[in-house]
Design an enzyme around this catalytic site. Structure first.
Site, PDB file in Angstrom:
ATOM      1  CE1 TYR A   9      25.114  -8.001 -49.077  1.00  9.22           C
ATOM      2  CE2 TYR A   9      26.507 -10.229 -48.643  1.00  9.22           C
ATOM      3  CZ  TYR A   9      26.280  -8.965 -49.199  1.00  9.22           C
ATOM      4  OH  TYR A   9      27.144  -8.803 -50.493  1.00  9.22           O
ATOM      5  CE  LYS A  16      14.124 -13.145 -33.102  1.00  8.57           C
ATOM      6  NZ  LYS A  16      14.916 -14.077 -33.700  1.00  8.57           N
ATOM      7  CB  ILE A 221      24.645 -15.100 -44.674  1.00  5.05           C
ATOM      8  CG1 ILE A 221      25.201 -16.495 -44.557  1.00  5.05           C
ATOM      9  CG2 ILE A 221      24.714 -14.477 -46.342  1.00  5.05           C
ATOM     10  CD1 ILE A 221      24.627 -17.671 -45.306  1.00  5.05           C
ATOM     11  CG  HIS A 222      24.290 -17.686 -38.990  1.00  3.39           C
ATOM     12  ND1 HIS A 222      24.944 -17.922 -37.693  1.00  3.39           N
ATOM     13  CD2 HIS A 222      22.923 -18.057 -39.018  1.00  3.39           C
ATOM     14  CE1 HIS A 222      24.022 -18.410 -37.057  1.00  3.39           C
ATOM     15  NE2 HIS A 222      22.904 -18.593 -37.756  1.00  3.39           N
ATOM     16  CG  ASP A 269      63.801  -8.882 -53.984  1.00  2.00           C
ATOM     17  OD1 ASP A 269      62.734  -9.219 -53.405  1.00  2.00           O
ATOM     18  OD2 ASP A 269      64.191  -9.479 -55.172  1.00  2.00           O
TER      19      ASP A 269
HETATM   20  N1  COA Z   1      21.759 -11.225 -39.503  1.00  2.00           N
HETATM   21  C1  COA Z   1      21.530 -11.074 -38.198  1.00  2.00           C
HETATM   22  N2  COA Z   1      21.123 -11.801 -37.211  1.00  2.00           N
HETATM   23  C2  COA Z   1      20.770 -13.000 -37.830  1.00  2.00           C
HETATM   24  C3  COA Z   1      21.268 -13.372 -39.346  1.00  2.00           C
HETATM   25  C4  COA Z   1      21.627 -12.467 -39.864  1.00  2.00           C
HETATM   26  N3  COA Z   1      22.149 -12.501 -41.107  1.00  2.00           N
HETATM   27  N4  COA Z   1      20.996 -14.757 -39.361  1.00  2.00           N
HETATM   28  C5  COA Z   1      20.533 -15.289 -38.381  1.00  2.00           C
HETATM   29  N5  COA Z   1      20.391 -14.188 -37.310  1.00  2.00           N
HETATM   30  C6  COA Z   1      19.772 -14.365 -35.691  1.00  2.00           C
HETATM   31  C7  COA Z   1      18.595 -15.245 -35.702  1.00  2.00           C
HETATM   32  O1  COA Z   1      17.619 -14.269 -35.619  1.00  2.00           O
HETATM   33  C8  COA Z   1      18.863 -15.598 -34.325  1.00  2.00           C
HETATM   34  O2  COA Z   1      18.456 -14.793 -33.540  1.00  2.00           O
HETATM   35  P1  COA Z   1      17.940 -15.171 -32.013  1.00  2.00           P
HETATM   36  O3  COA Z   1      18.900 -16.139 -31.522  1.00  2.00           O
HETATM   37  O4  COA Z   1      17.923 -13.738 -31.390  1.00  2.00           O
HETATM   38  O5  COA Z   1      16.550 -15.732 -32.185  1.00  2.00           O
HETATM   39  C9  COA Z   1      20.103 -16.167 -34.218  1.00  2.00           C
HETATM   40  O6  COA Z   1      20.941 -15.242 -35.355  1.00  2.00           O
HETATM   41  C10 COA Z   1      20.216 -17.454 -34.774  1.00  2.00           C
HETATM   42  O7  COA Z   1      19.968 -17.576 -36.005  1.00  2.00           O
HETATM   43  P2  COA Z   1      19.810 -19.337 -36.591  1.00  2.00           P
HETATM   44  O8  COA Z   1      18.423 -19.819 -36.056  1.00  2.00           O
HETATM   45  O9  COA Z   1      20.928 -20.303 -36.517  1.00  2.00           O
HETATM   46  O10 COA Z   1      19.475 -18.928 -38.119  1.00  2.00           O
HETATM   47  P3  COA Z   1      18.200 -19.101 -38.959  1.00  2.00           P
HETATM   48  O11 COA Z   1      17.756 -20.218 -39.248  1.00  2.00           O
HETATM   49  O12 COA Z   1      17.086 -18.081 -38.306  1.00  2.00           O
HETATM   50  O13 COA Z   1      18.709 -18.216 -40.181  1.00  2.00           O
HETATM   51  C11 COA Z   1      19.514 -18.086 -42.544  1.00  2.00           C
HETATM   52  C12 COA Z   1      19.532 -18.792 -41.412  1.00  2.00           C
HETATM   53  C13 COA Z   1      20.413 -18.240 -43.446  1.00  2.00           C
HETATM   54  C14 COA Z   1      18.201 -18.109 -43.199  1.00  2.00           C
HETATM   55  C15 COA Z   1      19.604 -16.479 -41.971  1.00  2.00           C
HETATM   56  O14 COA Z   1      21.066 -16.449 -41.112  1.00  2.00           O
HETATM   57  C16 COA Z   1      19.779 -15.308 -43.049  1.00  2.00           C
HETATM   58  O15 COA Z   1      18.472 -14.920 -43.498  1.00  2.00           O
HETATM   59  N6  COA Z   1      20.891 -14.783 -43.292  1.00  2.00           N
HETATM   60  C17 COA Z   1      20.866 -13.790 -44.294  1.00  2.00           C
HETATM   61  C18 COA Z   1      20.743 -13.994 -45.795  1.00  2.00           C
HETATM   62  C19 COA Z   1      20.767 -13.112 -46.691  1.00  2.00           C
HETATM   63  O16 COA Z   1      20.958 -11.928 -46.380  1.00  2.00           O
HETATM   64  N7  COA Z   1      21.095 -13.256 -47.951  1.00  2.00           N
HETATM   65  C20 COA Z   1      21.388 -12.438 -49.147  1.00  2.00           C
HETATM   66  C21 COA Z   1      22.726 -11.958 -49.113  1.00  2.00           C
HETATM   67  S1  COA Z   1      23.904 -13.282 -49.810  1.00  2.00           S
END
Ligand code: COA
Ligand code: MG
Length: 293
Positions: A9, A16, A221-222, A269
């Protein structure tokens, strides 16, 4: 059916993250208009997802859009904003009745007819994350447009007043209810999110447990969660080798007129044969996917 070991997600207004997601080799990409998107950003998310569907090459990743739930007041605008650009599927959260799926299915079918696309080419995946959702699964999971049921652990715990724990014992009944319903209708059960995304070891443990329960994949989510989850939901070489031995020895024992026999000191089995065949089926799906990638 598309293989969905890891379903990632990101907030639908986050261009981005969407552009990053297509570089990750993840099975499914779910651009979210629901809880991942702030109330003030719902309109922006619709426009951004529509743009992504038009402009980006998702490669082998499945492209999904999650709309807001039925009754939120946003769901109609959400689905209408993305359907003209043919997502592979629509994800409906917090489904509590088969009518919620029928509502979406009708709208999808009219888009398929209007644009000359094959009927049923846009699939529906649903979130089950409330007590009513679990109770009504029997009817819900039978809908013909449905491909997968995604179990929402956090929302479900809130719905029943449970306290979330690390081993998720409070979710076991509902997780198994989802697996049973999905198996009965031959659709895919997808497991809970590990929200502590920095703890990869906890993610591995939870993913392996989910795979043992019978889930075929998991929500993430990551980006750091992609690889551990894909690995956990792909049968390993030992499991495949053992399953092959069961199938081979089973045939031989049937020829000898024995329904049950011993392999490495364990009784084999029919149910063990069926389980071995499931492992081989999943192994074959992963192999096909590697060739497609
Ligand atoms: N999808 C795609 N890319 C992602 C991502 C995701 N879900 N989560 C992080 N990234 C990217 C960031 O943009 C960053 O990119 P970059 O290196 O090019 O700058 C890289 O991955 C590292 O991210 P990081 O700094 O470790 O995380 P963050 O602090 O920016 O974000 C969260 C953390 C949890 C806020 C974020 O992962 C997120 O929003 N996840 C999705 C949440 C969601 O959709 N929830 C609803 C459904 S349960
Ligand atoms: Mg949810």
């Amino acid at each position: 059916m598309h293989s969905r070991r890891a379903l990632l997600y990101m907030p639908g207004d986050n261009w981005k993250m969407i552009t990053k997601s297509i570089t990750l080799g993840v099975d499914s990409i779910c651009m979210d208009m629901e809880d991942g998107t702030a109330v003030s950003k719902k309109a922006e998310a619709r426009v951004t997802i529509a743009k992504a569907l038009q402009e980006l090459d998702f490669g082998a990743s499945e492209k999904l859009a999650r709309i807001n739930s039925n009754g939120s007041g946003w769901e109609q605008d959400d689905i209408e904003a993305v359907l003209p650009y043919h997502p592979d599927g629509i994800v409906i959260p917090k489904v509590e009745s088969v009518d919620h799926i029928e509502w979406a299915s009708k709208i999808i079918e009219s888009a398929e007819l209007k644009y000359g696309w094959q009927v049923n080419s846009i699939r529906v995946l649903i979130g089950i994350e409330t007590a009513k959702g679990i109770l009504n699964l029997k009817e819900i999971a039978s809908h013909p447009r449905l491909d997968a049921v995604i179990f929402g652990g956090e929302d479900f715990a809130a719905s029943i007043g449970a306290t979330r724990t690390k081993d998720a014992v409070e979710l076991l009944y509902a997780r198994q209810a989802v697996i049973v319903a999905c198996t009965a209708y031959d659709i895919q059960p997808l497991d809970i999110v590990t929200i502590d995304y920095k703890d990869i070891e906890a993610l591995r443990v939870e993913s392996e447990f989910g795979a043992r329960l019978g889930f075929v994949g998991k929500q993430i989510i990551h980006p750091a969660q992609v690889e551990p989850v894909q690995t956990a939901f792909t049968p390993n070489t030992e499991a495949i080798a053992y399953a092959k031995r069961i199938v081979e020895t089973f045939e031989a024992s049937q020829k000898e007129g024995k329904g049950a026999y011993s392999l490495d000191g364990k009784m084999i089995d029919m149910p063990l044969l069926k389980n071995a065949q499931k492992v081989l089926e999943r192994g074959l799906q992963s192999a096909t996917r590697r060739i497609a990638d």
